[in-house]
Design a protein around this motif. Structure first.
Motif, PDB file in Angstrom:
ATOM      1  N   ASP A 351      39.926  41.863  43.643  1.00  0.00           N
ATOM      2  CA  ASP A 351      38.529  41.508  43.855  1.00  0.00           C
ATOM      3  C   ASP A 351      38.387  40.045  44.269  1.00  0.00           C
ATOM      4  OD1 ASP A 351      38.787  40.000  41.583  1.00  0.00           O
ATOM      5  OD2 ASP A 351      37.670  41.364  40.288  1.00  0.00           O
ATOM      6  N   SER A 352      37.123  39.614  44.440  1.00  0.00           N
ATOM      7  CA  SER A 352      36.859  38.265  44.941  1.00  0.00           C
ATOM      8  C   SER A 352      37.329  37.187  43.970  1.00  0.00           C
ATOM      9  CB  SER A 352      35.358  38.094  45.198  1.00  0.00           C
ATOM     10  OG  SER A 352      34.612  38.356  44.017  1.00  0.00           O
ATOM     11  N   ALA A 353      37.501  37.569  42.678  1.00  0.00           N
ATOM     12  CA  ALA A 353      37.984  36.602  41.683  1.00  0.00           C
ATOM     13  C   ALA A 353      39.503  36.608  41.576  1.00  0.00           C
ATOM     14  CB  ALA A 353      37.365  36.911  40.326  1.00  0.00           C
ATOM     15  N   GLY A 354      40.181  37.467  42.352  1.00  0.00           N
ATOM     16  CA  GLY A 354      41.629  37.517  42.336  1.00  0.00           C
ATOM     17  C   GLY A 354      42.197  38.489  41.326  1.00  0.00           C
ATOM     18  N   ALA A 355      41.325  39.253  40.621  1.00  0.00           N
ATOM     19  CA  ALA A 355      41.794  40.195  39.609  1.00  0.00           C
ATOM     20  C   ALA A 355      42.122  41.539  40.248  1.00  0.00           C
ATOM     21  CB  ALA A 355      40.730  40.372  38.532  1.00  0.00           C
ATOM     22  N   LYS A 356      43.175  42.179  39.711  1.00  0.00           N
ATOM     23  CA  LYS A 356      43.533  43.517  40.171  1.00  0.00           C
ATOM     24  C   LYS A 356      42.629  44.533  39.470  1.00  0.00           C
ATOM     25  CE  LYS A 356      47.284  42.867  42.805  1.00  0.00           C
ATOM     26  NZ  LYS A 356      47.439  43.398  44.169  1.00  0.00           N
ATOM     27  N   ARG A 357      42.004  45.363  40.253  1.00  0.00           N
ATOM     28  CA  ARG A 357      41.110  46.380  39.693  1.00  0.00           C
ATOM     29  C   ARG A 357      41.440  47.729  40.296  1.00  0.00           C
ATOM     30  NH1 ARG A 357      35.198  43.641  40.257  1.00  0.00           N
ATOM     31  NH2 ARG A 357      34.564  45.527  39.132  1.00  0.00           N
ATOM     32  N   VAL A 358      41.279  48.752  39.488  1.00  0.00           N
ATOM     33  CA  VAL A 358      41.551  50.116  39.942  1.00  0.00           C
ATOM     34  C   VAL A 358      40.205  50.820  40.171  1.00  0.00           C
ATOM     35  CG1 VAL A 358      42.673  52.311  39.436  1.00  0.00           C
ATOM     36  CG2 VAL A 358      43.681  50.166  38.602  1.00  0.00           C
ATOM     37  N   PHE A 359      40.034  51.393  41.361  1.00  0.00           N
ATOM     38  CA  PHE A 359      38.799  52.103  41.704  1.00  0.00           C
ATOM     39  C   PHE A 359      39.126  53.558  42.014  1.00  0.00           C
ATOM     40  CE2 PHE A 359      37.936  47.693  42.725  1.00  0.00           C
ATOM     41  CZ  PHE A 359      36.664  47.504  42.205  1.00  0.00           C
ATOM     42  N   ASN A 360      38.356  54.466  41.417  1.00  0.00           N
ATOM     43  CA  ASN A 360      38.427  55.865  41.839  1.00  0.00           C
ATOM     44  C   ASN A 360      37.434  56.036  42.986  1.00  0.00           C
ATOM     45  OD1 ASN A 360      37.150  58.910  41.283  1.00  0.00           O
ATOM     46  ND2 ASN A 360      39.372  58.760  41.238  1.00  0.00           N
ATOM     47  N   VAL A 361      37.943  56.353  44.157  1.00  0.00           N
ATOM     48  CA  VAL A 361      37.147  56.333  45.393  1.00  0.00           C
ATOM     49  C   VAL A 361      36.967  57.748  45.948  1.00  0.00           C
ATOM     50  CG1 VAL A 361      37.012  55.426  47.743  1.00  0.00           C
ATOM     51  CG2 VAL A 361      38.006  54.034  45.929  1.00  0.00           C
ATOM     52  N   VAL A 362      35.725  58.054  46.345  1.00  0.00           N
ATOM     53  CA  VAL A 362      35.405  59.296  47.052  1.00  0.00           C
ATOM     54  C   VAL A 362      34.819  58.908  48.399  1.00  0.00           C
ATOM     55  CG1 VAL A 362      34.087  61.441  47.050  1.00  0.00           C
ATOM     56  CG2 VAL A 362      34.939  60.511  44.885  1.00  0.00           C
ATOM     57  N   LYS A 363      35.408  59.402  49.484  1.00  0.00           N
ATOM     58  CA  LYS A 363      34.913  59.112  50.837  1.00  0.00           C
ATOM     59  C   LYS A 363      34.612  60.419  51.543  1.00  0.00           C
ATOM     60  CE  LYS A 363      37.478  54.757  51.399  1.00  0.00           C
ATOM     61  NZ  LYS A 363      38.424  53.991  52.242  1.00  0.00           N
ATOM     62  N   VAL A 364      33.397  60.539  52.095  1.00  0.00           N
ATOM     63  CA  VAL A 364      32.979  61.754  52.800  1.00  0.00           C
ATOM     64  C   VAL A 364      32.430  61.372  54.170  1.00  0.00           C
ATOM     65  CG1 VAL A 364      32.448  63.010  50.678  1.00  0.00           C
ATOM     66  CG2 VAL A 364      30.657  61.673  51.798  1.00  0.00           C
ATOM     67  N   PRO A 365      32.568  62.260  55.178  1.00  0.00           N
ATOM     68  CA  PRO A 365      32.030  61.948  56.507  1.00  0.00           C
ATOM     69  C   PRO A 365      30.516  62.087  56.549  1.00  0.00           C
ATOM     70  CG  PRO A 365      33.039  64.132  56.499  1.00  0.00           C
ATOM     71  CD  PRO A 365      33.322  63.535  55.155  1.00  0.00           C
ATOM     72  N   ILE A 379      31.773  56.235  47.486  1.00  0.00           N
ATOM     73  CA  ILE A 379      31.397  55.798  46.138  1.00  0.00           C
ATOM     74  C   ILE A 379      32.684  55.404  45.421  1.00  0.00           C
ATOM     75  CG2 ILE A 379      30.325  56.432  43.953  1.00  0.00           C
ATOM     76  CD1 ILE A 379      28.665  58.479  45.444  1.00  0.00           C
ATOM     77  N   ALA A 380      32.715  54.182  44.921  1.00  0.00           N
ATOM     78  CA  ALA A 380      33.914  53.668  44.251  1.00  0.00           C
ATOM     79  C   ALA A 380      33.562  53.274  42.820  1.00  0.00           C
ATOM     80  CB  ALA A 380      34.470  52.457  45.012  1.00  0.00           C
ATOM     81  N   ARG A 381      34.235  53.889  41.875  1.00  0.00           N
ATOM     82  CA  ARG A 381      33.985  53.603  40.457  1.00  0.00           C
ATOM     83  C   ARG A 381      35.137  52.786  39.893  1.00  0.00           C
ATOM     84  NH1 ARG A 381      31.721  58.213  36.631  1.00  0.00           N
ATOM     85  NH2 ARG A 381      29.902  57.544  37.861  1.00  0.00           N
ATOM     86  N   ASP A 382      34.803  51.684  39.193  1.00  0.00           N
ATOM     87  CA  ASP A 382      35.816  50.843  38.580  1.00  0.00           C
ATOM     88  C   ASP A 382      36.376  51.565  37.345  1.00  0.00           C
ATOM     89  OD1 ASP A 382      37.384  48.926  37.403  1.00  0.00           O
ATOM     90  OD2 ASP A 382      35.933  47.305  37.640  1.00  0.00           O
ATOM     91  N   VAL A 383      37.650  51.977  37.433  1.00  0.00           N
ATOM     92  CA  VAL A 383      38.284  52.721  36.331  1.00  0.00           C
ATOM     93  C   VAL A 383      39.453  51.924  35.763  1.00  0.00           C
ATOM     94  CG1 VAL A 383      37.558  54.985  37.167  1.00  0.00           C
ATOM     95  CG2 VAL A 383      39.705  54.003  38.001  1.00  0.00           C
ATOM     96  N   THR A 384      39.414  50.596  35.911  1.00  0.00           N
ATOM     97  CA  THR A 384      40.526  49.763  35.440  1.00  0.00           C
ATOM     98  C   THR A 384      40.758  49.967  33.941  1.00  0.00           C
ATOM     99  OG1 THR A 384      39.948  48.122  37.130  1.00  0.00           O
ATOM    100  CG2 THR A 384      41.431  47.417  35.362  1.00  0.00           C
ATOM    101  N   ARG A 385      39.724  49.849  33.128  1.00  0.00           N
ATOM    102  CA  ARG A 385      39.853  50.012  31.686  1.00  0.00           C
ATOM    103  C   ARG A 385      40.213  51.440  31.326  1.00  0.00           C
ATOM    104  NH1 ARG A 385      34.983  47.806  28.294  1.00  0.00           N
ATOM    105  NH2 ARG A 385      36.480  48.439  26.681  1.00  0.00           N
ATOM    106  N   VAL A 386      39.638  52.385  32.049  1.00  0.00           N
ATOM    107  CA  VAL A 386      39.930  53.794  31.769  1.00  0.00           C
ATOM    108  C   VAL A 386      41.407  54.079  31.990  1.00  0.00           C
ATOM    109  CG1 VAL A 386      39.482  56.177  32.482  1.00  0.00           C
ATOM    110  CG2 VAL A 386      37.595  54.534  32.301  1.00  0.00           C
TER     111      VAL A 386
END
Length: 472
Positions: A351-365, A379-386
């Motif tokens: 991210d913009s702060a330099g932290a590694k983050r995990v996102f669960n991403v769904v992309k549709v046309p 739609i991207a959900r931050d699932v780093t803690r999960v």
């Protein structure tokens, strides 16, 4: 026979042919046949109409052979007159001018050569009958047009009206019944009386300006009054009718747009609701075009990217993420944009702060009304803690499993070692120094202690796994 008789007959026939409404050519032909007995003699005049609604052969007293001969003749006949012979019978025939709805051939037969005045009269009668035929065709077309117009007016939903320069209604279509009025309720009254009081002044000004300038406004929106006193949203479109270069009336259409306005309101409300959901969703939501450029992002996405939402449009992943991360995202985008696939996966992004983050991403046309892909929605959900909690849970489960497997084994192993150690110690202590086997017993006792130490480590292994999971 005197020339005046032909002149009087032509005058009488012209009056009949020019009556309004136009008499049918068939009726005129039959009437002329009766009159012709006194002009040309009995059994001489024969009329053939080809095409149109009045096609047929009209005559009286003409021999059957002559009728058949003239009926079957298809040679050239001029408007001036032609001497023709058909089936052994001779005729002087005159044809109607070309271009009419029907072809009319009028002929004299069975009487020798016609006199000049007879030829002239025949040409006159043919022209008048052709004129009547053309008038009937025009009147029929006009009648059908009026019927079509009347059907359209009566079956449509729009109100058609006409007003005079004083603003009085001179015509109103039957659609006013939908709003409680009869046509008589409105005709003769000023049109502004049927608009909302707050819109009335604008209506009067628009009307006066139209008659003054000769131009109407493209569209006038206002609230129109029902007979019960309620109002509906209306749009009025009109045009000016000129006579002698001066405007004499305005004719137009009033359309009830209440349903459309309600639909527009619902669409606005729906769009506002969707905007609020889009902007306030905790997940990052974004839209990209076919080139992978961001076209719209919500607040959560802007926070991840580190820029205000209005500064992100036109940028792409390479402007925000590391090269390898951006390339991975671009490959995913191409699967969506080119193959029309829906992509669901976890992405690791810095991210913009330099932290590694995990996102669960769904992309549709995204597709247009024709089914063509125009971009993508994601739609991207931050699932780093999960994901971290999931890893910890996996380690805990592994520890529990190892504990079950090793706990019992360590206990049993320790029991065996205890027995070996006890017997080895008894034997060792019972041997005199330097006796054979004493050193071997000491080695056995030392090995048992090392094995016990290993057993203790095996027993402590599950707790170590749990501690590692907590660190992760």
């Amino acid at each position: 026979m005197k020339n005046t008789s032909f002149a009087e007959a032509l005058l009488s026939f012209s009056r009949a042919a020019l009556r309004t409404p136009c008499p049918s050519p068939a009726g005129l032909a039959e009437s002329l046949i009766k009159t012709a007995r006194g002009l040309f003699g009995p059994g001489r005049l024969i009329i053939r109409i080809d095409g149109g609604a009045y096609a047929g052969l009209y005559c009286q007293g003409v021999p059957a052979a002559a009728r058949r001969s003239f009926q079957s003749y298809r040679g050239r006949v001029t408007a001036v007159g032609s001497e023709i012979v058909s089936g052994g019978a001779s005729f002087f025939a005159v044809a109607s001018p070309p271009g009419g709805p029907s072809l009319i051939n009028m002929a004299l037969c069975c009487g020798g050569r016609p006199a000049p005045q007879e030829k002239e009269a025949l040409r006159g009668f043919t022209g008048l009958l052709a004129l009547a035929d053309a008038r009937c065709a025009v009147e029929e077309d006009l009648r059908q047009s009026e019927e079509t117009y009347r059907t359209l007016v009566n079956s449509g939903r729009d109100i058609i009206y006409s007003i005079d320069p004083l603003g009085r209604v001179t015509y109103i279509s039957p659609q006013v019944r939908r709003y409680g009025y009869s046509q008589g309720d409105i005709i003769g009254r000023h049109i502004s009386m049927f608009s909302h009081p707050e819109d009335r002044q604008d209506t009067v000004k628009a009307l006066a300006n139209a008659f003054k300038t000769g131009r109407t406004l493209p569209l006038i929106p206002y609230r129109a009054r029902r007979k019960d006193g309620t109002y509906f949203s209306a749009e009025q479109k009109s045009g000016i009718v000129f006579k002698g270069g001066k405007p004499v009336s305005i004719t137009g259409v009033i359309r009830d747009v209440s349903d459309r306005r309600e639909l527009e309101r619902e669409l606005r409300d729906s769009a506002e609701t969707l905007r609020k959901i889009f902007d306030n969703a905790p997940d990052a939501i974004f839209i990209k075009d076919l080139d992978g450029r961001y076209t719209r992002v919500n607040r959560a996405c802007a926070e991840v990217l580190g820029l205000p939402a209005d500064k992100i449009a036109g940028l792409n992943d390479f402007d925000f993420f590391k090269k390898a991360e951006a390339e991975e995202g671009r490959r995913q985008d191409e699967r969506v944009l080119k193959a029309g696939e829906t992509v669901v996966m976890d992405n690791v992004r810095t991210d913009s702060a330099g932290a590694k983050r995990v996102f669960n991403v769904v992309k549709v046309p995204l597709r247009d009304v024709y089914g063509e892909i125009t971009g993508l929605l994601s739609i991207a959900r931050d699932v780093t803690r999960v994901r971290a909690m999931e890893a910890e849970l996996v380690d805990r489960k592994a520890g529990e499993l190892v504990s079950k497997l090793t706990g019992g084994m360590a206990h049993d192993f320790n029991n065996v070692l205890a027995a070996i150690d006890g017997y080895a110690t008894l034997v060792y202590e019972g041997l005199k120094p330097g006796a054979a086997g004493k050193e071997e017993m000491r080695s056995i006792i030392s090995s048992v202690k090392r094995a016990a130490a290993i057993s203790d480590k095996l027993h402590d292994l599950p707790e170590g796994l749990k501690k590692r999971g907590r660190k992760n």
